[in-house]
Design a protein around this motif. Structure first.
Motif, short mmCIF file in Angstrom:
data_model
loop_
_atom_site.label_atom_id
_atom_site.label_comp_id
_atom_site.label_asym_id
_atom_site.label_seq_id
_atom_site.Cartn_x
_atom_site.Cartn_y
_atom_site.Cartn_z
N GLU A 1 0.83 -1.21 0.00
CA GLU A 1 0.00 0.00 0.00
C GLU A 1 0.86 1.26 0.00
OE1 GLU A 1 -2.62 -0.30 3.38
OE2 GLU A 1 -3.85 -1.87 2.43
N SER B 1 9.76 2.93 -3.77
CA SER B 1 8.61 2.09 -4.09
C SER B 1 9.05 0.67 -4.47
CB SER B 1 7.83 2.72 -5.25
OG SER B 1 6.79 1.90 -5.66
N ASP C 1 3.96 5.71 -5.49
CA ASP C 1 3.82 5.78 -6.95
C ASP C 1 2.84 6.87 -7.37
OD1 ASP C 1 5.68 3.78 -7.39
OD2 ASP C 1 4.16 2.19 -7.58
N GLN C 2 1.77 7.04 -6.61
CA GLN C 2 0.79 8.09 -6.92
C GLN C 2 1.40 9.46 -6.77
OE1 GLN C 2 -2.44 7.13 -4.27
NE2 GLN C 2 -3.26 5.55 -5.62
N VAL C 3 2.17 9.68 -5.71
CA VAL C 3 2.84 10.97 -5.54
C VAL C 3 3.87 11.16 -6.64
CG1 VAL C 3 4.42 12.26 -4.04
CG2 VAL C 3 2.45 11.10 -3.05
N ARG C 4 4.57 10.11 -6.96
CA ARG C 4 5.60 10.16 -8.01
C ARG C 4 5.01 10.55 -9.36
NH1 ARG C 4 8.13 5.15 -10.68
NH2 ARG C 4 9.95 6.02 -11.67
N ALA C 5 3.79 10.10 -9.63
CA ALA C 5 3.14 10.39 -10.91
C ALA C 5 2.65 11.84 -10.99
CB ALA C 5 1.96 9.44 -11.12
N GLY C 6 2.52 12.50 -9.84
CA GLY C 6 2.04 13.88 -9.83
C GLY C 6 3.15 14.88 -10.09
N ARG D 1 11.42 12.09 -8.39
CA ARG D 1 10.66 10.96 -8.93
C ARG D 1 11.51 9.69 -8.96
NH1 ARG D 1 8.44 14.95 -12.12
NH2 ARG D 1 6.20 15.14 -11.80
N GLU E 1 3.42 16.52 0.35
CA GLU E 1 3.12 15.30 -0.38
C GLU E 1 3.98 14.11 0.03
OE1 GLU E 1 2.51 15.94 -4.74
OE2 GLU E 1 2.99 18.02 -4.23
N GLN F 1 2.34 1.79 -3.39
CA GLN F 1 1.34 2.32 -4.31
C GLN F 1 1.12 3.83 -4.07
OE1 GLN F 1 -2.42 0.31 -4.10
NE2 GLN F 1 -3.20 1.29 -5.94
N GLU F 2 1.06 4.24 -2.82
CA GLU F 2 0.89 5.66 -2.51
C GLU F 2 2.10 6.47 -2.97
OE1 GLU F 2 -0.59 6.61 1.45
OE2 GLU F 2 -1.43 4.57 1.55
#
Length: 188
Positions: A22, A126, A28-33, A119, A41, A25-26
């Motif tokens: 989990e 991650s 990765d979400q920050v990384r994608a932003g 990133r 963040e 995954q979180e």
């Protein structure tokens, strides 16, 4: 050696893969932003990874001081677990490095304006968490199998009993008598 509930420890080990996945995954979400506000963040994620690292280290300590260390392949598993804890700590440190990399934009003109360095660091964190999750899953499964398999339980019970009966590493010499014992036999 402290006797602990190893089934409870196996369950705790079994919870870690989900938590680690989990967090990965979180991240990765920050990384994608855009990572426009790195402190807001990334810091909460970094704190959670650091906290999880402390939990893993505490569990390693608990298992190392218990009967687990005397079980078949227990010492080897503890050494592997120490490396795994290092992986969680590495991910936590990498999150902290990502914060630094991204906040440098605020203070240095030559800093990476695109957040690519942050990133990259988050990607490393991650990936490390995913790998560690797999290893903790294996630890949990191996311990559970040993605990529920009758032959393994008997074998481990013998190993634990032997470890509990082990004499001190340096035997204590017998106390010297307060007065010499009388000599037996004729004196010459």
């Amino acid at each position: 050696m402290q006797m602990i509930d190893l089934m409870e420890q196996a369950l705790r080990l079994g919870e870690l893969p989900r938590e680690l996945a989990e967090l990965a995954q979180e991240i990765d979400q920050v990384r994608a932003g855009k990572i426009a506000r790195p402190v807001r963040e990334i810091v909460p994620l970094g704190i959670r990874v650091h906290t999880l690292s402390i939990r893993c280290l505490t569990q390693l300590d608990t298992l190392a001081g218990s009967q687990y260390a005397a079980m078949k392949e227990g010492a080897e598993a503890l050494a592997d677990m120490a490396e795994t804890v290092l992986g969680v700590a590495f991910a936590a440190g990498t999150c902290t490095q990502a914060i630094t990399d991204r906040t440098n934009v605020l203070t240095h003109e030559a800093a990476d304006q695109t957040a690519s360095t942050a990133r990259e660091r988050l990607g490393e964190a991650s990936e490390e968490l995913r790998q560690v999750a797999d290893v903790y899953r294996e630890f949990s499964q191996r311990l559970t199998v040993r605990l529920v398999t009758p032959a393994a339980r008997i074998e481990d019970g013998r190993l634990i009993a032997r470890a509990l009966d082990r004499p001190a590493a340096t035997p204590v010499p017998p106390a010297l008598p307060s007065k010499p014992a009388p000599l037996s036999g004729p004196r010459r």
